[in-house]
Enzyme design. Sequence first.
Site, PDB file in Angstrom:
ATOM      1  N   ASN A  75     -10.250  -3.679  -4.861  1.00 46.77           N
ATOM      2  CA  ASN A  75      -9.041  -3.620  -5.696  1.00 46.77           C
ATOM      3  C   ASN A  75      -8.058  -4.737  -5.319  1.00 46.77           C
ATOM      4  O   ASN A  75      -6.845  -4.539  -5.354  1.00 46.77           O
ATOM      5  CB  ASN A  75      -8.360  -2.249  -5.554  1.00 46.77           C
ATOM      6  N   SER A 107      -0.323  10.485   1.770  1.00 43.78           N
ATOM      7  CA  SER A 107       0.497  10.501   0.549  1.00 43.78           C
ATOM      8  C   SER A 107       1.193  11.836   0.414  1.00 43.78           C
ATOM      9  O   SER A 107       0.674  12.863   0.864  1.00 43.78           O
ATOM     10  CB  SER A 107      -0.439  10.276  -0.642  1.00 43.78           C
ATOM     11  N   TYR A 139      -8.666  12.349  -5.396  1.00 39.97           N
ATOM     12  CA  TYR A 139      -7.876  11.438  -4.559  1.00 39.97           C
ATOM     13  C   TYR A 139      -7.030  12.241  -3.564  1.00 39.97           C
ATOM     14  O   TYR A 139      -7.047  11.983  -2.361  1.00 39.97           O
ATOM     15  CB  TYR A 139      -6.975  10.564  -5.443  1.00 39.97           C
ATOM     16  N   LYS A 188      -7.163  12.590   0.777  1.00 46.65           N
ATOM     17  CA  LYS A 188      -6.069  12.367   1.743  1.00 46.65           C
ATOM     18  C   LYS A 188      -5.935  13.574   2.673  1.00 46.65           C
ATOM     19  O   LYS A 188      -5.751  13.432   3.886  1.00 46.65           O
ATOM     20  CB  LYS A 188      -4.748  12.104   1.009  1.00 46.65           C
TER      21      LYS A 188
HETATM   22  P1  NAD Z   1      -4.394  -1.227  -2.884  1.00 44.25           P
HETATM   23  O1  NAD Z   1      -5.518  -0.831  -3.770  1.00 44.25           O
HETATM   24  O2  NAD Z   1      -3.533  -2.347  -3.320  1.00 44.25           O
HETATM   25  O3  NAD Z   1      -4.936  -1.556  -1.406  1.00 44.25           O
HETATM   26  C1  NAD Z   1      -6.053  -0.912  -0.859  1.00 44.25           C
HETATM   27  C2  NAD Z   1      -7.012  -2.006  -0.410  1.00 44.25           C
HETATM   28  O4  NAD Z   1      -8.147  -1.397   0.219  1.00 44.25           O
HETATM   29  C3  NAD Z   1      -7.556  -2.831  -1.568  1.00 44.25           C
HETATM   30  O5  NAD Z   1      -7.323  -4.206  -1.283  1.00 44.25           O
HETATM   31  C4  NAD Z   1      -9.054  -2.522  -1.612  1.00 44.25           C
HETATM   32  O6  NAD Z   1      -9.818  -3.629  -2.036  1.00 44.25           O
HETATM   33  C5  NAD Z   1      -9.327  -2.092  -0.185  1.00 44.25           C
HETATM   34  N1  NAD Z   1     -10.438  -1.165   0.002  1.00 44.25           N
HETATM   35  C6  NAD Z   1     -10.712  -0.017  -0.674  1.00 44.25           C
HETATM   36  N2  NAD Z   1     -11.805   0.561  -0.176  1.00 44.25           N
HETATM   37  C7  NAD Z   1     -12.239  -0.209   0.846  1.00 44.25           C
HETATM   38  C8  NAD Z   1     -13.330  -0.118   1.754  1.00 44.25           C
HETATM   39  N3  NAD Z   1     -14.211   0.876   1.693  1.00 44.25           N
HETATM   40  N4  NAD Z   1     -13.469  -1.103   2.674  1.00 44.25           N
HETATM   41  C9  NAD Z   1     -12.592  -2.139   2.742  1.00 44.25           C
HETATM   42  N5  NAD Z   1     -11.546  -2.266   1.910  1.00 44.25           N
HETATM   43  C10 NAD Z   1     -11.378  -1.319   0.963  1.00 44.25           C
HETATM   44  O7  NAD Z   1      -3.513   0.089  -2.610  1.00 44.25           O
HETATM   45  P2  NAD Z   1      -2.127   0.252  -1.881  1.00 44.25           P
HETATM   46  O8  NAD Z   1      -1.136   0.688  -2.885  1.00 44.25           O
HETATM   47  O9  NAD Z   1      -1.848  -0.916  -1.020  1.00 44.25           O
HETATM   48  O10 NAD Z   1      -2.448   1.529  -0.997  1.00 44.25           O
HETATM   49  C11 NAD Z   1      -2.785   1.436   0.371  1.00 44.25           C
HETATM   50  C12 NAD Z   1      -2.997   2.831   0.919  1.00 44.25           C
HETATM   51  O11 NAD Z   1      -1.836   3.614   0.710  1.00 44.25           O
HETATM   52  C13 NAD Z   1      -4.139   3.603   0.273  1.00 44.25           C
HETATM   53  O12 NAD Z   1      -4.793   4.352   1.250  1.00 44.25           O
HETATM   54  C14 NAD Z   1      -3.421   4.510  -0.702  1.00 44.25           C
HETATM   55  O13 NAD Z   1      -4.174   5.665  -0.979  1.00 44.25           O
HETATM   56  C15 NAD Z   1      -2.162   4.827   0.060  1.00 44.25           C
HETATM   57  N6  NAD Z   1      -1.046   5.247  -0.792  1.00 44.25           N
HETATM   58  C16 NAD Z   1      -0.598   4.402  -1.760  1.00 44.25           C
HETATM   59  C17 NAD Z   1       0.456   4.799  -2.575  1.00 44.25           C
HETATM   60  C18 NAD Z   1       0.974   3.907  -3.675  1.00 44.25           C
HETATM   61  O14 NAD Z   1       1.702   4.390  -4.534  1.00 44.25           O
HETATM   62  N7  NAD Z   1       0.653   2.629  -3.697  1.00 44.25           N
HETATM   63  C19 NAD Z   1       1.054   6.062  -2.388  1.00 44.25           C
HETATM   64  C20 NAD Z   1       0.568   6.888  -1.376  1.00 44.25           C
HETATM   65  C21 NAD Z   1      -0.489   6.457  -0.564  1.00 44.25           C
HETATM   66  C1  UD1 Z   2       0.707   9.003  -8.464  1.00 48.62           C
HETATM   67  C2  UD1 Z   2      -0.272  10.021  -7.988  1.00 48.62           C
HETATM   68  C3  UD1 Z   2      -0.197  10.128  -6.474  1.00 48.62           C
HETATM   69  C4  UD1 Z   2      -0.454   8.785  -5.831  1.00 48.62           C
HETATM   70  C5  UD1 Z   2       0.506   7.763  -6.402  1.00 48.62           C
HETATM   71  C6  UD1 Z   2       0.149   6.377  -5.922  1.00 48.62           C
HETATM   72  C7  UD1 Z   2      -0.538  11.568  -9.865  1.00 48.62           C
HETATM   73  C8  UD1 Z   2      -0.328  12.970 -10.317  1.00 48.62           C
HETATM   74  N1  UD1 Z   2      -0.044  11.278  -8.649  1.00 48.62           N
HETATM   75  O1  UD1 Z   2       2.007   9.468  -8.113  1.00 48.62           O
HETATM   76  O2  UD1 Z   2      -1.157  11.053  -6.029  1.00 48.62           O
HETATM   77  O3  UD1 Z   2      -0.284   8.861  -4.428  1.00 48.62           O
HETATM   78  O4  UD1 Z   2       0.443   7.770  -7.848  1.00 48.62           O
HETATM   79  O5  UD1 Z   2      -0.950   5.851  -6.575  1.00 48.62           O
HETATM   80  O6  UD1 Z   2      -1.132  10.782 -10.555  1.00 48.62           O
HETATM   81  N2  UD1 Z   2       5.313   7.959 -15.554  1.00 48.62           N
HETATM   82  C9  UD1 Z   2       5.675   7.829 -16.881  1.00 48.62           C
HETATM   83  N3  UD1 Z   2       5.014   6.905 -17.635  1.00 48.62           N
HETATM   84  C10 UD1 Z   2       4.021   6.107 -17.123  1.00 48.62           C
HETATM   85  C11 UD1 Z   2       3.675   6.258 -15.755  1.00 48.62           C
HETATM   86  C12 UD1 Z   2       4.335   7.202 -15.012  1.00 48.62           C
HETATM   87  O7  UD1 Z   2       6.568   8.526 -17.370  1.00 48.62           O
HETATM   88  O8  UD1 Z   2       3.441   5.307 -17.876  1.00 48.62           O
HETATM   89  C13 UD1 Z   2       6.042   8.949 -14.749  1.00 48.62           C
HETATM   90  C14 UD1 Z   2       5.154  10.027 -14.143  1.00 48.62           C
HETATM   91  O9  UD1 Z   2       5.073  11.144 -14.983  1.00 48.62           O
HETATM   92  C15 UD1 Z   2       5.886  10.340 -12.847  1.00 48.62           C
HETATM   93  C16 UD1 Z   2       6.593   9.037 -12.474  1.00 48.62           C
HETATM   94  O10 UD1 Z   2       6.600   8.252 -13.650  1.00 48.62           O
HETATM   95  O11 UD1 Z   2       6.867  11.295 -13.081  1.00 48.62           O
HETATM   96  C17 UD1 Z   2       5.864   8.289 -11.373  1.00 48.62           C
HETATM   97  O12 UD1 Z   2       4.506   8.168 -11.746  1.00 48.62           O
HETATM   98  P1  UD1 Z   2       3.448   7.317 -10.893  1.00 48.62           P
HETATM   99  O13 UD1 Z   2       3.998   5.977 -10.625  1.00 48.62           O
HETATM  100  O14 UD1 Z   2       2.131   7.403 -11.597  1.00 48.62           O
HETATM  101  O15 UD1 Z   2       3.410   8.060  -9.499  1.00 48.62           O
HETATM  102  P2  UD1 Z   2       3.110   9.589  -9.165  1.00 48.62           P
HETATM  103  O16 UD1 Z   2       2.609  10.340 -10.324  1.00 48.62           O
HETATM  104  O17 UD1 Z   2       4.317  10.140  -8.490  1.00 48.62           O
END
Ligand code: NAD
Ligand code: UD1
Length: 346
Positions: free
Chosen positions: A38, A132, A157, A161
């Site tokens: 990704n 998360s 997902y 976690k």
């Molecule tokens: P991202 O997709 O930008 O980064 C994740 C990276 O991991 C990617 O570059 C992908 O290529 C790499 N990857 C996936 N599987 C792999 C594997 N098996 N081996 C090696 N590399 C691998 O996502 P992010 O937003 O930077 O998220 C990072 C972490 O934080 C994740 O674990 C995600 O679940 C967690 N997280 C993200 C959010 C969010 O909203 N972004 C919220 C809560 C938790």
């Molecule tokens: C989502 C995931 C969460 C994950 C996180 C990071 C769900 C239910 N939860 O969080 O598990 O850790 O992403 O990848 O999917 N919204 C709109 N219009 C849009 C997109 C979002 O109204 O087009 C609203 C959603 O309803 C929510 C808020 O914006 O209320 C945030 O949404 P989003 O950014 O997708 O994050 P989460 O749903 O909180």
Amino acid sequence: MTSLTILVTGGAGYIGTHTAVALAEAGFRVVLLDNFSNSEFSMVQALRSMVDQEVPFYEADCRNKSDLLRVFNTEKEKGHPISGVIHFAALKAVGESVEKPELYKSNNIGGTECLLEIMKEFGVHSLVFSSSCTVYGEPENIPVDERSPFLPSESTYGYTKQACEKLIENHAEENGEFSSALLRYFNPIGAHPSAIIGESPRGIPNNLIPFLCQAVAKLRGPLTVFGTDYPTKDGSCIRDYLHVMDLAEAHVKAIGYLFEIVKGKGCRAFNLGTGTGVSVLEVIDAFERVTGEKVPYTLGDRREGDVVAIWANAERAKEELKWETKRSLEQGLNDSWNWQQKLSEN
Ligand code: NAD
Ligand code: UD1
């Protein structure tokens, strides 16, 4: 004094790149691995341009033992054994995880299992894990604190976690020297203020801010507000949006905490959020105020699986990690928009 080496898995991704910059600024030596499922190499090049150290990068998969052996062995042979790991590597698309549960389990849980095994083999005892707020499901009490129970997850997902946290806790129980910070992120937004690195979602973004930015940039149709009949202040869902650089800095604090304070004392979970709940309509309003751009949007139906409202009680991180957010929602939205404009130029 030689600096400690931190391995960042998923280091080419959104939060990984920002954290790598914060780690380098704090004086750690950073090593990255990613399988590009990704992300792209260009993000590694971009972050390298921002730091004054060489940043080794390995194309490697966390599920592949020989890949991990190569990383740990090479760094050891270079005289910089890995001291701690920040484990971001995971797949994170909630909808896709429901369609492909086995892929998500093998990648996220299998990858963590394999990493723990190699860490043990190399005597690496400090792990910061990306969890998360999704582990709480729809919590009974908000703001939610770390003692709130895990509720059955709506998505694979979320399940991965929860499973990884338990796996890491078991590992800590069986390995006395091991310790881990389980970081439960709320909703990260924004980009580095330089706009050299940021979030580059592939395909149609699921998350609010990337979709909103692309809608404003006219790369997509209008944003749909998912649900306006929730029992909230204005009917739309409430979340806790924190700046990705604040989040990156929390990882620096967490790794320091593992090295200096809790060595070998097991696992500790931390909520990482601002402590303030903001509705979707308030986000749109703040974006328009701070950027001067009009957000094209329509009011739509609820999205399946969304929780109504969640925000963090982040007191534990404040007390024990000495971390709290410093940047505002407006700053996050402005940095997201600057980054989007840069992406649109290219
Ligand atoms: P991202 O997709 O930008 O980064 C994740 C990276 O991991 C990617 O570059 C992908 O290529 C790499 N990857 C996936 N599987 C792999 C594997 N098996 N081996 C090696 N590399 C691998 O996502 P992010 O937003 O930077 O998220 C990072 C972490 O934080 C994740 O674990 C995600 O679940 C967690 N997280 C993200 C959010 C969010 O909203 N972004 C919220 C809560 C938790
Ligand atoms: C989502 C995931 C969460 C994950 C996180 C990071 C769900 C239910 N939860 O969080 O598990 O850790 O992403 O990848 O999917 N919204 C709109 N219009 C849009 C997109 C979002 O109204 O087009 C609203 C959603 O309803 C929510 C808020 O914006 O209320 C945030 O949404 P989003 O950014 O997708 O994050 P989460 O749903 O909180």
